[in-house]
Design a protein around this motif. Structure first.
Motif, PDB file in Angstrom:
ATOM      1  N   ARG A 256     -23.145 -67.047  10.239  1.00  0.00           N
ATOM      2  CA  ARG A 256     -22.445 -65.815  10.594  1.00  0.00           C
ATOM      3  C   ARG A 256     -22.611 -65.556  12.079  1.00  0.00           C
ATOM      4  NH1 ARG A 256     -21.252 -62.546   6.180  1.00  0.00           N
ATOM      5  NH2 ARG A 256     -20.819 -63.884   4.411  1.00  0.00           N
TER       6      ARG A 256
ATOM      7  N   PRO B 243     -28.134 -57.217   2.319  1.00  0.00           N
ATOM      8  CA  PRO B 243     -27.204 -58.343   2.189  1.00  0.00           C
ATOM      9  C   PRO B 243     -27.926 -59.670   1.928  1.00  0.00           C
ATOM     10  CG  PRO B 243     -26.554 -56.930   4.001  1.00  0.00           C
ATOM     11  CD  PRO B 243     -27.898 -56.456   3.543  1.00  0.00           C
TER      12      PRO B 243
ATOM     13  N   TYR C 144     -14.577 -56.523   5.823  1.00  0.00           N
ATOM     14  CA  TYR C 144     -15.829 -56.195   5.144  1.00  0.00           C
ATOM     15  C   TYR C 144     -16.269 -57.297   4.182  1.00  0.00           C
ATOM     16  CZ  TYR C 144     -15.025 -51.540   7.059  1.00  0.00           C
ATOM     17  OH  TYR C 144     -14.820 -50.482   7.901  1.00  0.00           O
ATOM     18  N   VAL C 145     -15.313 -57.933   3.518  1.00  0.00           N
ATOM     19  CA  VAL C 145     -15.663 -59.049   2.622  1.00  0.00           C
ATOM     20  C   VAL C 145     -16.228 -60.211   3.427  1.00  0.00           C
ATOM     21  CG1 VAL C 145     -14.749 -60.779   1.028  1.00  0.00           C
ATOM     22  CG2 VAL C 145     -14.003 -58.397   0.843  1.00  0.00           C
ATOM     23  N   LEU C 146     -15.672 -60.441   4.614  1.00  0.00           N
ATOM     24  CA  LEU C 146     -16.186 -61.507   5.472  1.00  0.00           C
ATOM     25  C   LEU C 146     -17.604 -61.207   5.949  1.00  0.00           C
ATOM     26  CD1 LEU C 146     -13.064 -62.317   7.711  1.00  0.00           C
ATOM     27  CD2 LEU C 146     -14.048 -63.764   5.917  1.00  0.00           C
TER      28      LEU C 146
ATOM     29  N   GLY D  67     -19.392 -55.867   0.822  1.00  0.00           N
ATOM     30  CA  GLY D  67     -18.062 -55.944   1.404  1.00  0.00           C
ATOM     31  C   GLY D  67     -16.969 -55.839   0.357  1.00  0.00           C
ATOM     32  N   SER D  68     -17.204 -56.423  -0.814  1.00  0.00           N
ATOM     33  CA  SER D  68     -16.224 -56.320  -1.900  1.00  0.00           C
ATOM     34  C   SER D  68     -16.104 -54.883  -2.384  1.00  0.00           C
ATOM     35  CB  SER D  68     -16.623 -57.238  -3.058  1.00  0.00           C
ATOM     36  OG  SER D  68     -16.579 -58.598  -2.658  1.00  0.00           O
TER      37      SER D  68
ATOM     38  N   ASP E  72     -19.950 -59.354   4.309  1.00  0.00           N
ATOM     39  CA  ASP E  72     -20.917 -59.450   3.206  1.00  0.00           C
ATOM     40  C   ASP E  72     -20.148 -59.418   1.887  1.00  0.00           C
ATOM     41  OD1 ASP E  72     -23.387 -59.376   1.765  1.00  0.00           O
ATOM     42  OD2 ASP E  72     -23.151 -57.199   1.561  1.00  0.00           O
ATOM     43  N   LYS E  73     -20.297 -60.445   1.074  1.00  0.00           N
ATOM     44  CA  LYS E  73     -19.486 -60.570  -0.134  1.00  0.00           C
ATOM     45  C   LYS E  73     -19.708 -59.428  -1.122  1.00  0.00           C
ATOM     46  CE  LYS E  73     -18.855 -65.598  -0.053  1.00  0.00           C
ATOM     47  NZ  LYS E  73     -19.095 -66.872  -0.777  1.00  0.00           N
ATOM     48  N   LYS E  74     -20.961 -59.034  -1.346  1.00  0.00           N
ATOM     49  CA  LYS E  74     -21.232 -58.016  -2.365  1.00  0.00           C
ATOM     50  C   LYS E  74     -20.840 -56.613  -1.897  1.00  0.00           C
ATOM     51  CE  LYS E  74     -24.992 -60.552  -4.613  1.00  0.00           C
ATOM     52  NZ  LYS E  74     -26.441 -60.559  -4.969  1.00  0.00           N
TER      53      LYS E  74
ATOM     54  N   GLN F 206     -29.662 -65.213   7.068  1.00  0.00           N
ATOM     55  CA  GLN F 206     -28.224 -65.286   7.315  1.00  0.00           C
ATOM     56  C   GLN F 206     -27.859 -66.648   7.885  1.00  0.00           C
ATOM     57  OE1 GLN F 206     -26.649 -62.881  10.487  1.00  0.00           O
ATOM     58  NE2 GLN F 206     -24.868 -62.333   9.298  1.00  0.00           N
TER      59      GLN F 206
END
Length: 204
Positions: A5, A176, A85-87, A93-94, A89-91, A2
């Motif tokens: 973050r 993630p 949630y997108v912030l 979280g999307s 983790d992109k996958k 990571q």
């Protein structure tokens, strides 16, 4: 690994905090069943908050649904969770963000169909069932007070994403990023050990 973050969008920190209160498999299952319904039924009630902006009709959407799509606190609430949630983790979280917005659409439609006089009763019953189940999960299986008693905002924000990540990890082996599970598990174990030591000191 990571990178970059920290603080508010530190997924390891948030997941370890919430995970330390949800290490029992039965308690995790109970939360998996009840957390998203709490989010969904909250949106039903939030539909009846004042409108910020009425969306114009969208041609390919049924008129009943068009009527239900109102930008109010329910929309802001769902959007806030989605962006958070997108912030994190992109996958995953999307995916969580998509579920949040689908919940907003579905809850809005149900709210219109029920009307306020019936909707608040349905929401109250659902919330009582879901919260009772979760408190039983903590009291009977986890044997630790819920996370919301220590950090209300963090617990409420993380709960839906935590259970989604648990499902993704269990079913698909999703991480993630490489090493996430091992790092978080170590943090959870350390936090639980510290909590048990504090508990023993209070007893003695």
């Amino acid at each position: 690994m990571q990178m970059g973050r920290t603080g508010f969008i530190d997924l390891e920190k948030h997941f370890a905090f919430y995970g330390a209160y949800h290490s029992n498999p039965v308690n995790i299952l109970i939360h998996t069943l009840f957390v998203w319904p709490i989010f969904f039924t909250s949106l039903i009630l939030f539909y009846f908050t004042p409108s910020i902006y009425d969306l114009p009709p969208i041609g390919f959407i049924p008129s009943a649904l068009n009527h239900a799509l109102v930008l109010n606190f329910g929309f802001v609430f769902a959007l806030m969770y989605a962006l958070f949630y997108v912030l994190l983790d992109k996958k995953a979280g999307s995916l969580a963000a998509l579920i949040c917005m689908v919940c907003w659409v579905g809850a809005s439609y149900i709210a219109v169909r029920l009307g306020y006089s019936l909707a608040w009763k349905v929401v109250l019953a659902a919330q009582l069932i879901c919260w009772t189940g979760q408190f039983l999960g903590h009291g009977v299986f986890e044997k630790r007070a819920p996370a919301l008693l220590d950090n209300l905002a963090q617990a409420f924000l993380m709960a839906p994403f935590f259970v989604l990540l648990e499902v993704l990890q269990t079913v698909f082996g999703y991480e993630p990023y490489p090493g996430f599970l091992a790092t978080v598990r170590a943090k959870i174990d350390t936090e639980i050990k510290d909590w048990q030591e504090r508990k023993m000191k209070k007893i003695s």
